[in-house]
Structures are given as C-alpha cells and as structure tokens.
Design a protein around this motif. Structure first.
Motif, PDB file in Angstrom:
ATOM      1  N   GLY A 234     -16.899  -8.653 -40.791  1.00 17.28           N
ATOM      2  CA  GLY A 234     -17.373  -9.795 -40.022  1.00 17.28           C
ATOM      3  C   GLY A 234     -16.537 -11.046 -40.187  1.00 17.28           C
ATOM      4  O   GLY A 234     -16.640 -11.967 -39.374  1.00 17.28           O
ATOM      5  N   ASP A 235     -15.704 -11.105 -41.225  1.00 19.26           N
ATOM      6  CA  ASP A 235     -14.822 -12.269 -41.397  1.00 19.26           C
ATOM      7  C   ASP A 235     -13.808 -12.307 -40.256  1.00 19.26           C
ATOM      8  O   ASP A 235     -13.308 -11.264 -39.813  1.00 19.26           O
ATOM      9  CB  ASP A 235     -14.086 -12.200 -42.734  1.00 19.26           C
ATOM     10  N   ARG A 236     -13.478 -13.503 -39.806  1.00 18.45           N
ATOM     11  CA  ARG A 236     -12.559 -13.668 -38.673  1.00 18.45           C
ATOM     12  C   ARG A 236     -11.334 -14.468 -39.098  1.00 18.45           C
ATOM     13  O   ARG A 236     -11.451 -15.429 -39.870  1.00 18.45           O
ATOM     14  CB  ARG A 236     -13.265 -14.366 -37.515  1.00 18.45           C
TER      15      ARG A 236
ATOM     16  N   ARG B 166     -16.749  -6.515 -31.968  1.00 18.71           N
ATOM     17  CA  ARG B 166     -15.412  -6.945 -31.548  1.00 18.71           C
ATOM     18  C   ARG B 166     -15.005  -8.221 -32.282  1.00 18.71           C
ATOM     19  O   ARG B 166     -13.817  -8.456 -32.536  1.00 18.71           O
ATOM     20  CB  ARG B 166     -15.428  -7.180 -30.036  1.00 18.71           C
ATOM     21  N   GLY B 167     -16.010  -9.052 -32.625  1.00 18.12           N
ATOM     22  CA  GLY B 167     -15.712 -10.284 -33.346  1.00 18.12           C
ATOM     23  C   GLY B 167     -16.145 -11.539 -32.627  1.00 18.12           C
ATOM     24  O   GLY B 167     -15.943 -12.649 -33.124  1.00 18.12           O
TER      25      GLY B 167
ATOM     26  N   THR C 198     -11.028  -9.614 -36.525  1.00 18.08           N
ATOM     27  CA  THR C 198     -12.183  -9.576 -37.421  1.00 18.08           C
ATOM     28  C   THR C 198     -12.157  -8.293 -38.221  1.00 18.08           C
ATOM     29  O   THR C 198     -11.567  -7.281 -37.802  1.00 18.08           O
ATOM     30  CB  THR C 198     -13.501  -9.675 -36.635  1.00 18.08           C
ATOM     31  N   VAL C 199     -12.801  -8.319 -39.385  1.00 26.73           N
ATOM     32  CA  VAL C 199     -12.868  -7.133 -40.244  1.00 26.73           C
ATOM     33  C   VAL C 199     -13.976  -6.218 -39.730  1.00 26.73           C
ATOM     34  O   VAL C 199     -15.125  -6.632 -39.568  1.00 26.73           O
ATOM     35  CB  VAL C 199     -13.149  -7.530 -41.705  1.00 26.73           C
ATOM     36  N   ASP C 200     -13.627  -4.971 -39.446  1.00 22.26           N
ATOM     37  CA  ASP C 200     -14.581  -4.009 -38.896  1.00 22.26           C
ATOM     38  C   ASP C 200     -15.425  -3.377 -40.001  1.00 22.26           C
ATOM     39  O   ASP C 200     -15.023  -3.312 -41.170  1.00 22.26           O
ATOM     40  CB  ASP C 200     -13.837  -2.906 -38.136  1.00 22.26           C
TER      41      ASP C 200
END
Length: 555
Positions: free
Chosen positions: A514-516, A297-298, A526-528
């Motif tokens: 994973g980048d937010r 989810r982030g 966040t990037v899934d």
C-alpha cells in the motif's frame, strides 16, 4: 470545498425542499447496490454523490442492499461493497437489506390485489411480452387479468407456500395497457425462485422485482431524495404509481447521468466475463475499473473523490476521459509520494577512477514538493546500474544522456563521462566505463561544468531485486462496449508487462503493501499485496505524464 462552484441540479432541488420545509427540511439519501458483483468507478460516483449530499445538508445516508435475486447474490459481494464504501471515506447511518422488508412488501402486494390492482398470471414470458404490444401499439390483456380478487389472493398465497414451480406463475400490477411507457403495461411484481437466499435462507420462494421493491423500500425508510441514473427515468412513473396506490411515504426519484469512462467498460455482466474467462486476475486486478482494482493499483480515496467531484453531476450521458482520473492521482502523489530510484532495465556502469573499496553515503531529498519530507541515505559506489535506455552507442541529436564522450549527472551524486563500453557476442551492451569528476558532487559542485541530463541509478552492491508490474489501460479503443464485434477483441495486449528483476535502492526494502512512491523518471508505483520479505512487488499506478495523449494525437 476549497473552490466556490455553482450548485448542481440535485443540490438546487434539495435546497428548495429545505426552504419549503418538505419532509421537515430533512435529507436522507441511500446507496442501494445489488450484491451480485464488485463495485466499479461508476458506483463510486453514486456513492460520493449520495453521501456528500447528505453530509453537505446535515443529513444521513443508508446503505441498503437490493438483495432480491438470490441466484446471483453472495456474502462475498456484500463484504466487498462495505469495504469499498469505507475505503472511500464514508460511513452509512444504517445497514439495511431489501430482504428486511420481504414480509412488508408481501403485504403491500396483498393490498394491491385487494384493490384489484394486481393479479396472478400463468402466461409464459413470451406470451406476456407479445401481449404488451409495442410503444405504438397498445397491449392486450391476458386471460388472467380478469381473474377475481379472491382467486388472486389464494393463488398468491399458494405461490408463497411453494406450490408452484419456477416460472409457473408471476404477480403483475394492473397498470395501463395503452400507456406509451412500456413499464406501466402490467409490470411484473413477483416471480417464483426456489433458491437459497444468503440472508433469509429458504424462508421465501417468491421474490419481488426491482420496480416493486425499490420504491417501497425507499418509502419504508422515508428516503427524501432517491437518486438514480438516467436509465431509470422510464421507471419513475411506476415508482410513483406504486407509492400513490399504497398511500405510503412519498419518496421521490431523481436521475443523473451515469459515469461512462474511456478505455474501459462499466457493464457488470461484461466485467464478470473478464474475471470468469481469465482475461484478468480477479475482481481486484489493477486493470479493472472496480474500486478494489483501483485500490490495488494504488489509487487513493482522495483521488477518486476528487475525480467524482471534477466530473460533476449532469443530466446527459457523456464519456469521461480516463486521463482525468490519472490526472487526479498525479496531482495528489506529486505532493505526497517520496521520490526513490529504481532501475527496470539495468545495464552496468563502472566508474574507473572511483576507489573500488569506497562506499559513500549520500543524502537524498524525499520529496521536493513537501517541505518537511526529510532525507534518506543512498549508498554510492564505483559500480552502478542505470537504465539501458539512458545509453546510446551512437547518440542521436539532442540525446542528453550517456554515450561515448557524453557526460551526465547521476542524481544526488556526481557528473560522469563515458569513456568506452563492452558488448556481448549478441551485440548487447554489457558494461559502460566512465570517469567521474570528484568536484562535481551534488549540492557542492565546484567543477564549473554544466551538463543537460540527469539520470537515476542504483549501487550494484546495495541494490535489491524486485518485481515491477507495468499496468496500462485495459482496452485499446476508447469505447470498447460500443464497437462492433466482441468487446474482448479490443483488450489491450500490453495492459500488463512484468519486469521480473528490477533493481531498487535499499531504502525501499522497508516498504509495506500500500505504500506509494515516485520512481524517478518512471512513474508512480505502489507496493502490491503479493510482496514478500524476500521480494517486493510494485504496481505502476500511473506514468509521470499522459502518454496516451500522444497516441491519440498520432491516430
């Protein structure tokens, strides 16, 4: 810790033990998950408590898998549990398994039989339950309770050799049939299960019950503080009884309140149902309360640790609001997440007095909360996209965005004023026509014009398409597990909304899983892992504000 706080009751116990020299002032805790599912936020509380206590007092924490039920356990769960603990930022002293002690536990059982404190019983589960009586009516012995020590030793050895079928016999402790604590009324110690074990293979066909394996495993490892949740309070006398009868290291159990959180469930059995019946996309579905779901989810490890610290350690069960977890991630990402522009429901804007062939490169601040966050380049042109909700054909009172005759500032760019617009045959707005004020450029505004609204945008020629998944709370009621009826009937139908063709600014194309980011005015994303070079996929971590607080007040 940054703030002074009073000691919780477990810290008080540990400090008293250290001062008294109990266990030589040593602190050794353990986290003992059963590898039959993925860990959830409730386990995160236990992980943070056990590991943090050991760290605070110069001790260590063992990771011990309670792998005594081969029917439900799997290496997949073992691997996921280890990944979750490491992700949270903790390292265990030893990786151990209850199955490491199967031979020792068997010998412990033999010792109890030899002391006439355990016996083999062939009574059915129904017969055993009936003979136990009730909390107000003493139990009665089954015929097997008077069996000789020699016969019990022989039968238990034959159980181990596999001479009996599943359920045909059990080993029971000879407790107190009149005890008001039902757990002390001749509890089961071993049952027969002809099932392949993920570590011991087919070496064993008898497996210890939790109440027999747990305390003895703690003792073997010389755990000083065995920390469990409140539902194990009735089990503590049996925990102590086994250790006392065997005369082994006196580990002791302490209980704290488990985590109950609104708008979700913590029952592993119910979570398995959600996965197996396809209500979610798997254990790591971002709507799940699993640690792997929160990670996807982030949520960050720091935000989960902050949440666990804020809720503290209590002696009574209570319901923690999901919004506290959201608050923790907002607190962190507000300081760390770069600001970017993404338009989820685009409508075209044409700036009629801006040259059609001109592209201006604007400098945008990445994060005003972070001093050295730097800037990025954002292209600006005469054709843009804005959010459809930022335009009203007939503007309402106090609507400070775009509408006929209204002016608004485009973030990082200019003030524009709406002149007219076009609609399609269905009455949908297709294009908004505006004029811009050249002297109103952000950072160098000499127009003297003051506007109340600022909106985000993307340049049509430079925008990239992305999929955006808008996640929300999994259930529509605060306590789905306590409501009447099937808990699945309270699933929130709007817990996931997918925007297939959102438009993002070009700087985001360099983002990796994973980048937010903070999407300006939209929330944190966040990037899934489903992303590809051709099309990024973003998960909404949390909205900018607690929108559910408003819904709660309405209801």
């Amino acid at each position: 810790m940054s703030e002074e706080r009073s000691l919780n009751f477990i810290e008080q116990i540990i400090e008293e033990d250290i001062a008294a020299g109990t266990h030589g002032g040593r602190v050794l805790t353990r986290f003992p998950p059963e590898p039959n599912g993925y860990l959830h936020i409730g386990h995160a509380k236990s992980i943070c408590l056990n590991f943090s206590l050991a760290q605070k007092y110069g001790g260590k924490t063992n990771l011990r898998f309670d792998d005594t039920n081969p029917v439900k356990e799997d290496v997949e769960y073992v691997d996921s549990i280890k990944e979750d603990i490491k992700w949270l930022g903790f390292e265990w002293a030893q990786e151990l398994y209850a199955s490491d002690y199967f031979e020792q536990l068997y010998q412990f059982a033999v010792q109890l039989i030899e002391k006439d404190l355990a016996y083999v019983d062939e009574a059915t589960p129904e017969q055993i339950a009936a003979a136990k009586g009730s909390p107000t009516v003493p139990g009665t012995p089954t015929p097997a309770r008077s069996r000789s020590i020699a016969d019990n030793l022989d039968l238990f050895a034959r159980m181990r050799k596999g001479e009996f079928k599943d359920g045909e016999k059990v080993l029971r402790a000879k407790g107190d049939l009149a005890s008001p604590n039902m757990h002390l009324r001749d509890p089961l110690m071993y049952r027969i299960k002809h099932a392949h074990h993920h570590r011991t293979g087919d070496a064993w066909c008898i497996y210890p019950m939790y109440d027999f394996a747990h305390g003895q495993s703690d003792s073997i490892e010389q755990i000083t503080h065995s920390i469990c949740t409140l539902e194990f309070i009735p089990h503590r006398p049996l925990y102590d009884w086994f250790i006392a009868q065997l005369g082994i290291f006196p580990s002791h159990q302490y209980e704290f309140a488990r985590l109950n959180m609104s708008y979700t469930i913590m029952s592993k059995r119910k979570l398995i149902q959600l996965v197996q019946e396809g209500h979610v996309r798997g254990w790591d579905d971002p709507r799940m309360p699993t640690i792997s779901g929160l990670r996807r989810r982030g949520f960050t490890p720091a935000s989960v640790r902050m949440f666990c610290e804020r809720i503290g350690v209590q002696k009574r069960d209570n319901l923690i609001d999901f919004s506290l977890l959201e608050f923790c991630i907002r607190e962190e990402l507000n300081k760390t997440a770069p600001r970017v522009m993404a338009v989820l429901d685009p409508v075209k804007v044409v700036i009629t007095n801006y040259p059609a062939d001109k592209v201006e490169i604007l400098q945008a601040e990445n994060n005003p909360e972070e001093e050295n966050s730097g800037t990025r380049e954002v292209p600006f042109s005469n054709t843009l996209y804005i959010e459809r909700e930022d335009f009203m054909e007939v503007p309402a009172k106090k609507f400070f965005r775009l509408g006929p005759g209204l002016a608004v500032r485009l973030k990082y760019a200019y003030v524009v004023q709406c002149e007219t617009f076009e609609k399609d045959a269905s009455g949908n707005i297709t294009t908004i026509f505006c004029r811009y004020l050249p002297e109103s450029k952000s950072g160098n505004d000499t127009s003297g014009l003051s506007v109340k609204g600022t909106i985000h945008w993307v340049s049509a020629a430079h925008a990239h398409q992305a999929e955006v998944r808008l996640y929300d709370r999994l259930f529509s009621v605060a306590e789905p597990g306590n409501e009447e009826g099937d808990f699945k009937s309270f699933l929130n139908p709007d817990s996931l909304q997918v925007v297939e063709n959102a438009l993002i600014e070009p700087a985001l194309t360099k983002a990796r899983a994973g980048d937010r980011f903070q999407f300006l005015r939209k929330g944190y994303f966040t990037v899934d892992v489903d992303s590809s070079p051709e099309k990024l996929v973003f998960n909404r971590i949390v909205t900018l504000k607690d929108t559910w607080a408003k819904e709660t007040k309405k209801s």
